[in-house]
Write an enzyme that holds these catalytic residues in place. Structure first.
Site, PDB file in Angstrom:
ATOM      1  N   ASP A 177      -9.612  -4.318  -5.042  1.00  0.00           N
ATOM      2  CA  ASP A 177      -9.021  -3.103  -4.415  1.00  0.00           C
ATOM      3  C   ASP A 177      -8.849  -2.107  -5.615  1.00  0.00           C
ATOM      4  O   ASP A 177      -8.555  -2.258  -6.850  1.00  0.00           O
ATOM      5  CB  ASP A 177      -7.694  -3.665  -4.027  1.00  0.00           C
ATOM      6  CG  ASP A 177      -6.733  -2.539  -3.637  1.00  0.00           C
ATOM      7  OD1 ASP A 177      -7.254  -1.501  -3.333  1.00  0.00           O
ATOM      8  OD2 ASP A 177      -5.610  -2.863  -3.170  1.00  0.00           O
ATOM      9  N   SER A 188       0.728  -1.335   0.038  1.00  0.00           N
ATOM     10  CA  SER A 188       0.234   0.124   0.057  1.00  0.00           C
ATOM     11  C   SER A 188       1.026   1.161   0.083  1.00  0.00           C
ATOM     12  O   SER A 188       1.539   1.540  -0.905  1.00  0.00           O
ATOM     13  CB  SER A 188      -0.826   0.071   1.209  1.00  0.00           C
ATOM     14  OG  SER A 188      -2.155   0.814   1.154  1.00  0.00           O
ATOM     15  N   HIS A 206      -8.138  -4.960  -0.344  1.00  0.00           N
ATOM     16  CA  HIS A 206      -6.955  -4.240   0.001  1.00  0.00           C
ATOM     17  C   HIS A 206      -6.459  -4.985   1.395  1.00  0.00           C
ATOM     18  O   HIS A 206      -7.187  -5.299   2.201  1.00  0.00           O
ATOM     19  CB  HIS A 206      -7.188  -2.929   0.131  1.00  0.00           C
ATOM     20  CG  HIS A 206      -5.881  -1.939   0.326  1.00  0.00           C
ATOM     21  ND1 HIS A 206      -4.974  -1.715  -0.738  1.00  0.00           N
ATOM     22  CD2 HIS A 206      -5.486  -1.145   1.575  1.00  0.00           C
ATOM     23  CE1 HIS A 206      -3.972  -1.023  -0.230  1.00  0.00           C
ATOM     24  NE2 HIS A 206      -4.257  -0.772   1.039  1.00  0.00           N
TER      25      HIS A 206
END
Length: 371
Positions: A315, A201, A345
């Site tokens: 995601d 991320s 995610h």
């Protein structure tokens, strides 16, 4: 102890297919127990129902929540309780670095039996958390398993967080952490030619940016970058050919509402400051077009390290992930791209809970062993 059968992990390893997306090959990982297109992985769905479905029914606040109140709340809800999957003794050590101008914690993990090998591979891991949160502790079990699988050393960077320390603090912390590892390779007993930088991320954003900065600075040498559902464009940062649309996601009617709630990340926004995460990270709107903030914006991606890119099907950042894979590939970087069917995610936070997290760890280890 893991909460799934070995057969599920075997399926993820053995029953992949390769699909084409935007001119690149994507290794499509199955969702064990759910073959239908447009459906969440059954374990992921159960977790969402148990932990978050009730919260989704709550009324949104009538008044904006002040940032000084919102940030601690967001930090509190990041991460997920996970499992230690190690089967060998792992040593853990800690030190603090000062090269970036901040005090940066650096954890390292390695199998005790590997200490005699002074040319071990190494990974510098950068945790996610939207630049404002996350924790080395959330990814510790992932890092420890990776250390076992590569029979090497994994470093886990406790970098500065926004808004207390906005851009470029986090980037500098992570860049100098990687450089420190490279410069002290002999002391750590690692091979300076086998250093991987990895992150999930926002950590994937930092990983991409660190590789760009290392290319420009000429040091440190990075052999491999592993970008796990990275954010590579903030706000409305974009380049020709990039498009984000919900229509790019195949969503079943039955699960439409819950899946659409998973697609908030990565949506273009004219003003990055409207997002509580990126808006805290950058204090100057123009910074969102800086390649060190939005790596997609780099004029060239040539001469960057070999890359692994991992995306989750549901995601919002999956579109960025696979587009960035194409950018790298088009500029001559060897790239391997994965998409995990039915996943959302931050699934590596659930290592030991969902088999996909362990599978992803295995895929990184495989690539490192090929260096």
């Amino acid at each position: 102890m893991k909460e799934y059968e070995q057969a599920l992990l075997d399926e993820l390893q053995q029953k992949t297919i390769t699909i084409k997306n935007n001119g690149i090959d994507v290794i499509f990982k199955p969702s064990p127990g759910e073959d239908r297109p447009g459906y969440l992985d059954p374990r992921e769905l159960n977790i969402m129902k148990e932990h978050w479905a009730g919260n989704m029914q709550q009324e949104p606040p009538k008044e904006p929540i002040p940032m000084e109140v919102l940030i601690p709340i967001m930090r509190e809800f990041m991460g997920f309780a996970n499992r230690n999957l190690n089967t060998v003794e792992i040593h853990t050590k800690y030190e603090e670095l000062k090269e970036s101008g901040n005090t940066v914690g650096l954890w390292r993990y390695y199998p005790r039996k590997s200490e005699k090998n002074r040319k071990r591979p190494a990974v510098v891991f950068i945790h996610g958390g939207g630049w404002i949160g996350g924790s080395v502790y959330t990814v510790e079990n992932f890092c420890r398993l990776l250390a076992e699988l590569i029979d090497g050393v994994v470093f886990n960077v406790d970098y500065s967080l926004a808004p207390e320390k906005p851009y470029p603090n986090g980037l500098n912390d992570n860049y100098y952490a990687v450089k420190h590892v490279y410069d002290h390779a002999e002391e750590y007993g690692i091979d300076p030619d086998k250093i991987t930088v990895a992150g999930d991320s926002a950590g994937g954003n930092y990983t991409a940016a660190v590789c760009l900065k290392a290319r420009e600075e000429g040091t440190p040498k990075i052999a491999l970058q592993a970008l796990i559902y990275p954010g590579v464009a903030i706000g409305d940062a974009s380049v020709p050919g990039y498009e984000w649309s919900e229509d790019l996601f195949e969503i079943s009617e039955e699960q439409k509402e819950i899946i659409k709630g998973c697609l908030m990340l990565g949506r273009p926004a004219k003003d990055a400051s409207s997002d509580p995460m990126s808006g805290c990270y950058i204090t100057n709107k123009e910074d969102m077009y800086n390649p060190y903030v939005s790596p997609m914006m780099a004029k060239s991606h040539a001469d960057l390290p070999r890359a692994l890119l991992f995306g989750a099907e549901f995601d919002g950042l999956r579109i960025q992930t696979e587009f960035y894979a194409k950018q790298l590939s088009d500029d001559g970087v060897p790239v391997t791209t994965f998409r995990y069917k039915g996943m959302t995610h931050a699934f590596i936070d659930k290592i030991g809970i969902v088999p996909q997290a362990e599978d992803l760890c295995i895929e990184i280890a495989k690539a490192i062993k090929e260096l």
